[in-house]
Design a protein around this motif. Structure first.
Motif, PDB file in Angstrom:
ATOM      1  N   GLN A 105      23.172  44.490  56.069  1.00 46.63           N
ATOM      2  CA  GLN A 105      23.299  43.549  54.956  1.00 46.63           C
ATOM      3  C   GLN A 105      22.736  42.209  55.418  1.00 46.63           C
ATOM      4  O   GLN A 105      22.945  41.791  56.562  1.00 46.63           O
ATOM      5  CB  GLN A 105      24.758  43.382  54.535  1.00 46.63           C
ATOM      6  CG  GLN A 105      24.919  42.507  53.307  1.00 46.63           C
ATOM      7  CD  GLN A 105      26.339  42.527  52.767  1.00 46.63           C
ATOM      8  OE1 GLN A 105      27.289  42.662  53.518  1.00 46.63           O
ATOM      9  NE2 GLN A 105      26.463  42.402  51.467  1.00 46.63           N
ATOM     10  N   THR A 116      22.133  37.986  54.438  1.00 37.52           N
ATOM     11  CA  THR A 116      22.435  36.809  53.634  1.00 37.52           C
ATOM     12  C   THR A 116      21.386  35.759  53.964  1.00 37.52           C
ATOM     13  O   THR A 116      21.121  35.497  55.141  1.00 37.52           O
ATOM     14  CB  THR A 116      23.840  36.251  53.967  1.00 37.52           C
ATOM     15  OG1 THR A 116      24.813  37.251  53.667  1.00 37.52           O
ATOM     16  CG2 THR A 116      24.142  34.989  53.166  1.00 37.52           C
ATOM     17  N   GLU A 157      20.446  31.833  53.291  1.00 40.79           N
ATOM     18  CA  GLU A 157      20.886  30.524  52.802  1.00 40.79           C
ATOM     19  C   GLU A 157      19.717  29.557  52.933  1.00 40.79           C
ATOM     20  O   GLU A 157      19.053  29.521  53.968  1.00 40.79           O
ATOM     21  CB  GLU A 157      22.054  30.004  53.646  1.00 40.79           C
ATOM     22  CG  GLU A 157      23.262  30.911  53.638  1.00 40.79           C
ATOM     23  CD  GLU A 157      24.317  30.502  54.661  1.00 40.79           C
ATOM     24  OE1 GLU A 157      23.984  29.762  55.627  1.00 40.79           O
ATOM     25  OE2 GLU A 157      25.451  30.939  54.507  1.00 40.79           O
ATOM     26  N   VAL A 204      22.712  37.267  48.819  1.00 38.05           N
ATOM     27  CA  VAL A 204      23.424  38.264  49.615  1.00 38.05           C
ATOM     28  C   VAL A 204      23.002  39.639  49.116  1.00 38.05           C
ATOM     29  O   VAL A 204      23.197  39.970  47.950  1.00 38.05           O
ATOM     30  CB  VAL A 204      24.965  38.102  49.491  1.00 38.05           C
ATOM     31  CG1 VAL A 204      25.681  39.131  50.338  1.00 38.05           C
ATOM     32  CG2 VAL A 204      25.391  36.694  49.872  1.00 38.05           C
TER      33      VAL A 204
END
Length: 154
Positions: free
Chosen positions: A87, A89, A91, A101
């Motif tokens: 996974q 993410t 930013e 995400v």
């Protein structure tokens, strides 16, 4: 020369922080730590000439640029012998209104239907039978330049 130089990253896993002034590079500076059985890779200092790609569609269809403030966090876990969960993410307060995400992606590490993890043998794409075995529609799209190379084929 390495076969896949763009895919190699040296990532310390001892929990150290990022450098005070990391050198900007295409892969950025990555450091990692463990959260239980999950490896968490934290990356900063990614060259702004890189684009974030493969978000929902193959190729550059959904790519976006990023700022020098981009921060990428990847999570790798292996719930069983033959499966990996990934996974990411992203930013970036300059480009994104909120962090992106991804859904957790699950891959099988097994290559056989009996779920046994087997050795991978690189044949330098010399196995023409593998290319011929690709779905005809996908092969046609690739040959006409509409898709990236399937399964590492040239």
């Amino acid at each position: 020369m390495d076969e896949f130089p763009q895919a190699i990253r040296w990532i310390p896993t001892d929990g150290r922080p990022h450098s005070k002034d990391p050198d900007v590079s295409f892969a950025g500076e990555s450091v990692a730590h463990w959260e239980g059985d999950t490896l968490v890779v934290d990356t900063v200092a990614i060259d702004t000439r890189m684009r974030n790609i493969s978000v929902g569609k193959a190729g550059d269809a959904n790519s976006w640029t990023h700022s020098e403030k981009e921060h990428v966090i990847e999570r790798f876990s292996r719930p069983s012998k033959n499966f990996l969960i990934y996974q990411v993410t992203v930013e970036d307060p300059i480009v994104l209104v909120k962090p992106f995400v991804s859904a957790p992606l699950r891959w099988s590490l097994a290559q056989g239907k009996d779920d046994n993890w087997t050795e991978y043998l690189c044949t330098a794409n010399e196995d023409s039978d593998a290319y011929q075995g690709i779905d005809p529609k996908i092969r046609e799209d690739y040959e006409k330049g509409r898709l990236p190379a399937p399964n590492g084929q040239p």
